[in-house]
Design a protein around this motif. Structure first.
Motif, mmCIF file in Angstrom:
data_model
loop_
_atom_site.group_PDB
_atom_site.id
_atom_site.type_symbol
_atom_site.label_atom_id
_atom_site.label_comp_id
_atom_site.label_asym_id
_atom_site.label_seq_id
_atom_site.Cartn_x
_atom_site.Cartn_y
_atom_site.Cartn_z
ATOM 1 N N VAL A 8 -3.220 4.509 41.641
ATOM 2 C CA VAL A 8 -2.870 3.433 42.574
ATOM 3 C C VAL A 8 -2.337 2.246 41.778
ATOM 4 O O VAL A 8 -2.584 2.123 40.572
ATOM 5 C CB VAL A 8 -4.079 2.978 43.416
ATOM 6 N N ILE A 9 -1.622 1.361 42.464
ATOM 7 C CA ILE A 9 -1.124 0.131 41.853
ATOM 8 C C ILE A 9 -1.825 -1.056 42.508
ATOM 9 O O ILE A 9 -1.900 -1.141 43.740
ATOM 10 C CB ILE A 9 0.400 0.013 42.011
ATOM 11 N N GLY A 10 -2.338 -1.953 41.680
ATOM 12 C CA GLY A 10 -2.935 -3.193 42.161
ATOM 13 C C GLY A 10 -2.060 -4.363 41.762
ATOM 14 O O GLY A 10 -1.599 -4.444 40.615
ATOM 15 N N ILE A 11 -1.824 -5.287 42.705
ATOM 16 C CA ILE A 11 -0.934 -6.432 42.473
ATOM 17 C C ILE A 11 -1.651 -7.720 42.873
ATOM 18 O O ILE A 11 -2.192 -7.824 43.975
ATOM 19 C CB ILE A 11 0.364 -6.300 43.291
ATOM 20 N N ASP A 12 -1.637 -8.690 41.959
ATOM 21 C CA ASP A 12 -2.215 -10.005 42.219
ATOM 22 C C ASP A 12 -1.066 -11.004 42.253
ATOM 23 O O ASP A 12 -0.458 -11.300 41.223
ATOM 24 C CB ASP A 12 -3.218 -10.344 41.109
ATOM 25 N N LEU A 13 -0.753 -11.499 43.445
ATOM 26 C CA LEU A 13 0.359 -12.425 43.635
ATOM 27 C C LEU A 13 -0.148 -13.855 43.534
ATOM 28 O O LEU A 13 -0.962 -14.299 44.354
ATOM 29 C CB LEU A 13 1.000 -12.183 45.009
ATOM 30 N N GLY A 14 0.323 -14.578 42.527
ATOM 31 C CA GLY A 14 -0.046 -15.976 42.360
ATOM 32 C C GLY A 14 1.161 -16.883 42.459
ATOM 33 O O GLY A 14 2.306 -16.426 42.524
ATOM 34 N N GLY A 15 0.925 -18.179 42.446
ATOM 35 C CA GLY A 15 2.001 -19.146 42.590
ATOM 36 C C GLY A 15 2.972 -19.149 41.431
ATOM 37 O O GLY A 15 4.154 -19.467 41.601
ATOM 38 N N SER A 16 2.491 -18.790 40.220
ATOM 39 C CA SER A 16 3.379 -18.816 39.059
ATOM 40 C C SER A 16 3.608 -17.439 38.444
ATOM 41 O O SER A 16 4.594 -17.241 37.743
ATOM 42 C CB SER A 16 2.833 -19.768 37.994
ATOM 43 N N ALA A 17 2.698 -16.493 38.672
ATOM 44 C CA ALA A 17 2.840 -15.165 38.065
ATOM 45 C C ALA A 17 2.373 -14.079 39.025
ATOM 46 O O ALA A 17 1.532 -14.309 39.903
ATOM 47 C CB ALA A 17 2.034 -15.083 36.766
ATOM 48 N N ILE A 18 2.947 -12.900 38.840
ATOM 49 C CA ILE A 18 2.541 -11.702 39.578
ATOM 50 C C ILE A 18 2.016 -10.713 38.549
ATOM 51 O O ILE A 18 2.729 -10.338 37.621
ATOM 52 C CB ILE A 18 3.728 -11.075 40.342
ATOM 53 N N LYS A 19 0.738 -10.315 38.709
ATOM 54 C CA LYS A 19 0.132 -9.349 37.783
ATOM 55 C C LYS A 19 0.056 -7.994 38.476
ATOM 56 O O LYS A 19 -0.400 -7.898 39.622
ATOM 57 C CB LYS A 19 -1.279 -9.786 37.375
ATOM 58 N N LEU A 20 0.492 -6.954 37.779
ATOM 59 C CA LEU A 20 0.465 -5.599 38.329
ATOM 60 C C LEU A 20 -0.254 -4.677 37.351
ATOM 61 O O LEU A 20 -0.105 -4.812 36.132
ATOM 62 C CB LEU A 20 1.883 -5.073 38.564
ATOM 63 N N GLY A 21 -0.998 -3.723 37.890
ATOM 64 C CA GLY A 21 -1.641 -2.712 37.056
ATOM 65 C C GLY A 21 -1.607 -1.365 37.743
ATOM 66 O O GLY A 21 -1.668 -1.274 38.981
ATOM 67 N N ARG A 22 -1.481 -0.304 36.936
ATOM 68 C CA ARG A 22 -1.520 1.064 37.466
ATOM 69 C C ARG A 22 -2.831 1.690 37.010
ATOM 70 O O ARG A 22 -3.131 1.730 35.813
ATOM 71 C CB ARG A 22 -0.310 1.852 36.967
ATOM 72 N N PHE A 23 -3.618 2.177 37.968
ATOM 73 C CA PHE A 23 -4.984 2.623 37.709
ATOM 74 C C PHE A 23 -5.207 4.058 38.179
ATOM 75 O O PHE A 23 -4.622 4.495 39.172
ATOM 76 C CB PHE A 23 -5.985 1.735 38.462
ATOM 77 N N ASP A 32 -0.090 -2.130 32.535
ATOM 78 C CA ASP A 32 -0.071 -3.373 33.303
ATOM 79 C C ASP A 32 1.146 -4.194 32.921
ATOM 80 O O ASP A 32 1.778 -3.948 31.885
ATOM 81 C CB ASP A 32 -1.373 -4.164 33.139
ATOM 82 N N LEU A 33 1.461 -5.148 33.777
ATOM 83 C CA LEU A 33 2.705 -5.905 33.640
ATOM 84 C C LEU A 33 2.521 -7.240 34.350
ATOM 85 O O LEU A 33 1.904 -7.307 35.415
ATOM 86 C CB LEU A 33 3.840 -5.111 34.307
ATOM 87 N N THR A 34 3.017 -8.313 33.750
ATOM 88 C CA THR A 34 3.024 -9.627 34.408
ATOM 89 C C THR A 34 4.461 -10.128 34.453
ATOM 90 O O THR A 34 5.163 -10.101 33.437
ATOM 91 C CB THR A 34 2.144 -10.632 33.647
ATOM 92 N N VAL A 35 4.880 -10.543 35.639
ATOM 93 C CA VAL A 35 6.234 -11.081 35.805
ATOM 94 C C VAL A 35 6.129 -12.449 36.473
ATOM 95 O O VAL A 35 5.164 -12.715 37.202
ATOM 96 C CB VAL A 35 7.132 -10.137 36.649
ATOM 97 N N PRO A 36 7.100 -13.338 36.235
ATOM 98 C CA PRO A 36 7.045 -14.650 36.886
ATOM 99 C C PRO A 36 7.269 -14.530 38.391
ATOM 100 O O PRO A 36 8.051 -13.693 38.845
ATOM 101 C CB PRO A 36 8.175 -15.444 36.218
ATOM 102 N N THR A 37 6.567 -15.363 39.141
ATOM 103 C CA THR A 37 6.803 -15.439 40.583
ATOM 104 C C THR A 37 8.139 -16.138 40.822
ATOM 105 O O THR A 37 8.386 -17.192 40.226
ATOM 106 C CB THR A 37 5.672 -16.235 41.264
ATOM 107 N N PRO A 38 9.012 -15.551 41.655
ATOM 108 C CA PRO A 38 10.309 -16.207 41.904
ATOM 109 C C PRO A 38 10.109 -17.621 42.441
ATOM 110 O O PRO A 38 9.142 -17.890 43.156
ATOM 111 C CB PRO A 38 10.955 -15.318 42.976
ATOM 112 N N GLN A 39 11.016 -18.511 42.077
ATOM 113 C CA GLN A 39 10.977 -19.882 42.602
ATOM 114 C C GLN A 39 12.321 -20.192 43.260
ATOM 115 O O GLN A 39 13.350 -20.037 42.607
ATOM 116 C CB GLN A 39 10.699 -20.872 41.465
ATOM 117 N N PRO A 40 12.365 -20.577 44.522
ATOM 118 C CA PRO A 40 11.219 -20.675 45.429
ATOM 119 C C PRO A 40 10.670 -19.291 45.794
ATOM 120 O O PRO A 40 11.436 -18.319 45.869
ATOM 121 C CB PRO A 40 11.793 -21.384 46.658
#
Length: 301
Positions: A8-23, A32-40
């Motif tokens: 499964v994939i878990g995603i934590d959406l935050g105001g500045s970053a999106i964290k993803l992990g495959r479990f 796992d992977l962290t990408v910047p949250t698009p602005q806006p």
């Protein structure tokens, strides 16, 4: 589905970053992977960024389902992000449908504090308990309730706003409309308002023997313990888990918290109760989002 049903994939959406992990379904993080949250951070931009990141994280489409934690309430069915704090233009966004359309994989969504609670219950400090509450002591104070091993969100999906219970009816106003909520005494913002200092500064000063800082943390423990006492009377959990940035100072306030609970709560309501510090740090939301998705690939979980 074959191998896909075992990941499964878990995603934590935050105001500045999106964290993803495959479990794996047993909780091993394969990537796992962290990408910047698009602005806006509009819903369409966020969904596109998540879809691209999922392709990077899972190029062979081995994961069979997706869980997503968002900074705000979801509906009880885990389909709609009703509001998202610090993200532009989020109101009643059918985020699960959109991600399913983009990725071709079943998706569930939950509030990020609920995901943190699920994460700690699955792989963290709560893994030995069936009934527990998590408080995230951060910019605000979030919460999660796990009963009989299951996340409790209530009929509308908005239960367990533990930081918004009333501590002092005449206290500082809260964004929720309440006054004197637990959040107004125990969040990072509350600490800075009360002292003019950050939790990290107060922690360092207390460690160095500063009497004023030591006294502050004891006062903090009293407020937190009083709030927890109300929650314990209602839920009688086996464990209380404290996460978020302020929990880094737990050794300075936990003795007072435990003392308050012993004084305020009848022994019959706190038998065997443990107060623990969260173990997963800022990975808890991502881990819990993955746990949210498990029933989609593994119906017995």
């Amino acid at each position: 589905m074959g191998a896909a049903a075992q990941q499964v994939i878990g995603i934590d959406l935050g105001g500045s970053a999106i964290k993803l992990g495959r479990f794996t379904v047993s909780g091993d993080c394969l990537a796992d992977l962290t990408v910047p949250t698009p602005q806006p951070a509009t819903p369409a931009a966020v969904v596109s960024a998540i879809a691209v990141a999922i392709d990077q994280l899972d190029p062979h489409r081995e994961a069979g389902a997706i869980g997503l934690g968002t900074p705000g309430p979801a509906d009880a069915a885990g389909r709609i992000a009703r509001v998202a704090i610090n993200l532009a233009g989020w109101r009643d966004v059918p985020i699960a449908d959109w991600l399913e359309d983009k990725t071709g994989r079943p998706t569930l969504v939950a509030n990020d504090a609920n995901c943190a609670g699920l994460g700690e219950a699955w792989l963290g400090a709560g893994r030995n308990f069936q009934d527990l509450i998590l408080l995230t002591l951060g910019t605000g104070v979030g919460g999660a309730v796990i009963l009989n091993g299951e996340l409790f969100v209530g009929r509308q999906g908005t239960a367990a706003e533990l930081g918004l219970i009333t501590l002092n009816p005449d206290g500082p106003p809260c964004n929720s409309g309440n006054r004197g909520s637990l959040e107004q005494y125990c969040s990072v913002q509350a600490i800075q308002r009360q002292t003019g200092r950050s939790p990290a500064e107060l922690y360092q000063q207390a460690q160095a023997g500063d009497v004023e800082a030591i006294t502050f943390w004891q006062t903090y423990g009293r407020w937190l313990g009083a709030g927890l006492a109300s929650l314990v009377y209602v839920l009688t959990p086996e464990a209380i888990i404290l996460g978020g940035g302020v929990s880094a100072a737990a050794d300075l306030f936990l003795p007072t918290v435990r003392q308050e609970l012993e004084e305020r709560v009848l022994p019959s309501s706190r038998q065997g109760l443990q107060v623990l510090v969260a173990e997963l740090g800022n990975r808890a939301g991502m881990v819990g989002a993955a746990r949210l998705a498990l029933p989609l690939v593994h119906p017995t979980r």
